[in-house]
Enzyme design. Structure first.
Site, PDB file in Angstrom:
ATOM      1  N   LYS A 262      50.525 -10.303  15.117  1.00  0.00           N
ATOM      2  CA  LYS A 262      49.343  -9.718  15.755  1.00  0.00           C
ATOM      3  C   LYS A 262      48.706 -10.706  16.723  1.00  0.00           C
ATOM      4  O   LYS A 262      48.034 -10.303  17.680  1.00  0.00           O
ATOM      5  CB  LYS A 262      48.348  -9.223  14.694  1.00  0.00           C
ATOM      6  CG  LYS A 262      47.832 -10.292  13.732  1.00  0.00           C
ATOM      7  CD  LYS A 262      46.615 -11.025  14.261  1.00  0.00           C
ATOM      8  CE  LYS A 262      46.234 -12.178  13.363  1.00  0.00           C
ATOM      9  NZ  LYS A 262      45.079 -12.946  13.896  1.00  0.00           N
TER      10      LYS A 262
ATOM     11  N   SER B 139      38.191 -14.090  18.612  1.00  0.00           N
ATOM     12  CA  SER B 139      39.598 -14.412  18.385  1.00  0.00           C
ATOM     13  C   SER B 139      40.062 -15.482  19.367  1.00  0.00           C
ATOM     14  O   SER B 139      39.964 -15.311  20.592  1.00  0.00           O
ATOM     15  CB  SER B 139      40.455 -13.149  18.535  1.00  0.00           C
ATOM     16  OG  SER B 139      41.811 -13.485  18.693  1.00  0.00           O
TER      17      SER B 139
ATOM     18  N   ASN C 148      43.129 -16.297  19.998  1.00  0.00           N
ATOM     19  CA  ASN C 148      44.270 -15.776  20.743  1.00  0.00           C
ATOM     20  C   ASN C 148      43.822 -14.836  21.855  1.00  0.00           C
ATOM     21  O   ASN C 148      44.351 -14.894  22.973  1.00  0.00           O
ATOM     22  CB  ASN C 148      45.226 -15.062  19.782  1.00  0.00           C
ATOM     23  CG  ASN C 148      45.929 -16.032  18.851  1.00  0.00           C
ATOM     24  OD1 ASN C 148      46.929 -16.634  19.203  1.00  0.00           O
ATOM     25  ND2 ASN C 148      45.389 -16.206  17.649  1.00  0.00           N
TER      26      ASN C 148
ATOM     27  N   GLU D 111      47.848 -19.886  17.674  1.00  0.00           N
ATOM     28  CA  GLU D 111      49.121 -19.704  16.974  1.00  0.00           C
ATOM     29  C   GLU D 111      50.044 -18.711  17.663  1.00  0.00           C
ATOM     30  O   GLU D 111      51.261 -18.801  17.549  1.00  0.00           O
ATOM     31  CB  GLU D 111      48.871 -19.264  15.525  1.00  0.00           C
ATOM     32  CG  GLU D 111      48.238 -20.324  14.629  1.00  0.00           C
ATOM     33  CD  GLU D 111      49.213 -21.425  14.245  1.00  0.00           C
ATOM     34  OE1 GLU D 111      50.330 -21.481  14.806  1.00  0.00           O
ATOM     35  OE2 GLU D 111      48.848 -22.256  13.396  1.00  0.00           O
TER      36      GLU D 111
END
Length: 318
Positions: free
Chosen positions: A181, A244, A246, A266
């Site tokens: 995700k 987030s 990301n 990540e």
């Protein structure tokens, strides 16, 4: 049951705060001195460590616990495990990080189980931000553990007033949902940073979840796990919030801005790990979003060209 959290980053500290409000917990930190004295982490400003949270710098002392939570970046976990000299036999080891090892493509719990076969490995994952947990806001997570007895004990000892844990035995599904995700969240951030709008983000989330499911089920994940907190739930959260890391990373790329190299993202390593694993196989062509994310984050393709490549793919059934 004694509990230790290894890693005083935002998430590890948040877990120590949540658990420490109701029972004793040890938090291992490299900068334990200042954290123990100030009782507040720079990662979570305004959040005070509860009295039940003990902060230590000595790793051997920290590992003197029945349950050990590994709250550190995925790409640091393998080397960290090699540095541990204390026996971890019969302990419950809980991975609290998301991602895939670049070399082996193993998830964190699988890595723990392989390196420490006489322990009980588990993973705690799902839609959560450290600040929400630390503030005591309601949060639900997945606890994956193949040992049912250990899972029941962990579920009871790690659940708190604001932290609700759901059990599963699907190690692989929980690991891959939490890892993949992040790749889609980068893509969603790129879409929003490039000004493509919410409709495009919804399309990326939906098609991204299809990619996630294709890859994870081939690896042995159960579809119901991917539809749960550790898969779909986590995907929704990380693709729709600028909390987030990301998503923020992708947003900066979409805007054409510099990214913060001091922040662990990540999804960058995960996209690369997945593509290295599936290269020259049938499934490679079924992961177009992952391919583009890897290309953009590695500087091999521009955002504009990545968008054009995705929109120019042959028309097909859903």
């Amino acid at each position: 049951m004694s509990i230790t959290v290894l890693g005083a980053g935002a998430f590890g500290t948040a877990l120590a705060v949540s658990i420490g409000k109701e029972r004793s917990v040890t938090l291992w930190a490299r900068d334990a001195g200042s954290l123990a004295e100030n009782r507040e982490s720079a990662r979570l400003p305004g959040i005070e460590l509860p009295e039940n949270t003990r902060v230590v710098a000595d790793l051997d002392t920290a590992l003197n616990a029945d349950t050990v939570l590994f709250a550190m970046p995925m790409q640091s976990l393998s080397q960290f495990l090699r540095s541990i000299s204390v026996s971890l036999v019969d302990k419950s080891l809980v991975a609290c990080c998301k991602g895939l090892d670049l070399t082996s493509l193993q998830g964190p719990a699988t890595l723990l189980a392989e390196r420490c076969p006489d322990s009980k490995a588990a993973i705690l994952t799902g839609p959560s931000f450290a600040t929400d947990i630390a503030k005591g806001l309601p949060t639900a997570l997945t606890l994956a553990c193949s040992n049912e007895e250990a899972a029941l004990k962990l579920q009871k000892s790690l659940s708190t007033t604001n932290l609700r844990l759901y059990r599963t035995t699907d190690f692989v599904g929980a690991e891959l949902g939490g890892a993949l995700k992040n790749v889609i969240a980068i893509a969603a951030g790129i879409v929003m940073g490039a000004g493509l709008g919410d409709s495009a983000r919804a399309a990326v989330m939906t098609r991204g979840f299809a990619e996630l499911s294709r890859f994870a089920t081939v690896r042995g994940a159960r579809p119901d796990t991917l539809m749960g907190l550790s898969g779909f739930g986590d995907l929704v959260l990380t693709c729709t919030s600028d909390q987030s890391r990301n998503f923020r990373h992708g947003f900066a790329l979409g805007k054409g801005q510099a990214t913060d190299t001091n922040v662990t993202v990540e999804g960058v390593a995960t996209a690369l790990a997945v593509l290295n694993h599936v290269r020259n196989t049938e499934i490679e062509s079924l992961l177009p979003i992952t391919t583009m994310v890897a290309g953009v984050t590695q500087g091999q393709i521009s955002v504009a060209n990545a968008i054009h490549a995705l929109m120019s793919r042959p028309l097909k059934e859903e």
